[in-house]
Design an enzyme around this catalytic site. Sequence first.
Site, PDB file in Angstrom:
ATOM      1  N   ASP A   8       1.068  -1.188  -0.133  1.00 30.95           N
ATOM      2  CA  ASP A   8       0.237   0.091  -0.102  1.00 30.95           C
ATOM      3  C   ASP A   8       1.138   1.227  -0.114  1.00 30.95           C
ATOM      4  O   ASP A   8       2.045   1.214   0.680  1.00 30.95           O
ATOM      5  CB  ASP A   8      -0.961   0.044   1.050  1.00 30.95           C
ATOM      6  N   ILE A   9       0.751   2.390  -0.812  1.00 28.94           N
ATOM      7  CA  ILE A   9       1.476   3.346  -0.726  1.00 28.94           C
ATOM      8  C   ILE A   9       1.430   4.250   0.329  1.00 28.94           C
ATOM      9  O   ILE A   9       2.026   5.247   0.355  1.00 28.94           O
ATOM     10  CB  ILE A   9       1.345   4.162  -2.277  1.00 28.94           C
ATOM     11  N   HIS A  17     -10.091  -6.610  -2.770  1.00 31.51           N
ATOM     12  CA  HIS A  17      -8.658  -6.275  -1.921  1.00 31.51           C
ATOM     13  C   HIS A  17      -8.522  -6.523  -0.739  1.00 31.51           C
ATOM     14  O   HIS A  17      -9.711  -6.145  -0.067  1.00 31.51           O
ATOM     15  CB  HIS A  17      -8.006  -5.087  -2.766  1.00 31.51           C
ATOM     16  N   HIS A  36      -6.727  -6.264   2.789  1.00 30.34           N
ATOM     17  CA  HIS A  36      -5.458  -5.219   3.311  1.00 30.34           C
ATOM     18  C   HIS A  36      -4.822  -6.201   4.544  1.00 30.34           C
ATOM     19  O   HIS A  36      -5.399  -6.914   5.037  1.00 30.34           O
ATOM     20  CB  HIS A  36      -5.811  -4.000   4.033  1.00 30.34           C
TER      21      HIS A  36
END
Length: 130
Positions: free
Chosen positions: A30-31, A94, A96
């Site tokens: 994750d950016i 998605h 996390h």
Amino acid sequence: MQDSIFTKIIKGEIPSHKIYEDDDVFAFLDIHPIAPGHMLVVPKKQVEFIWDLDDETYTKLTLATKKIALHIREVTNVPYIGEKIIGVDVPHVHIHLVPFTNVEEYHNIPDSSAEPDHAKLANVAELLSF
């Protein structure tokens, strides 16, 4: 259906810090991480909602997520790996995965307006890549 940002990442049209890939699943950092090593695990097949995945894809995604989480825990020596399925920001399933040591850290909300620290992300990716 228009390609999601995750489909574009999978196709290599948008750069990412890839951690894991197999025939059905792709994982990348994750950016705007909650904690170092926070990553997203996505099916290569673009489906908006997790509950709409066919059973085979759901199973492959779940098993890959477990494999990646165990790898993160082993490599980072962080005691906990949290899993979040939110699904409202990108129309592509998605999951996390968030390494953490205490509940406050897990619930940290990163500043998503800040410029990503790609050098730091690259170091984490090197550490965690399969």
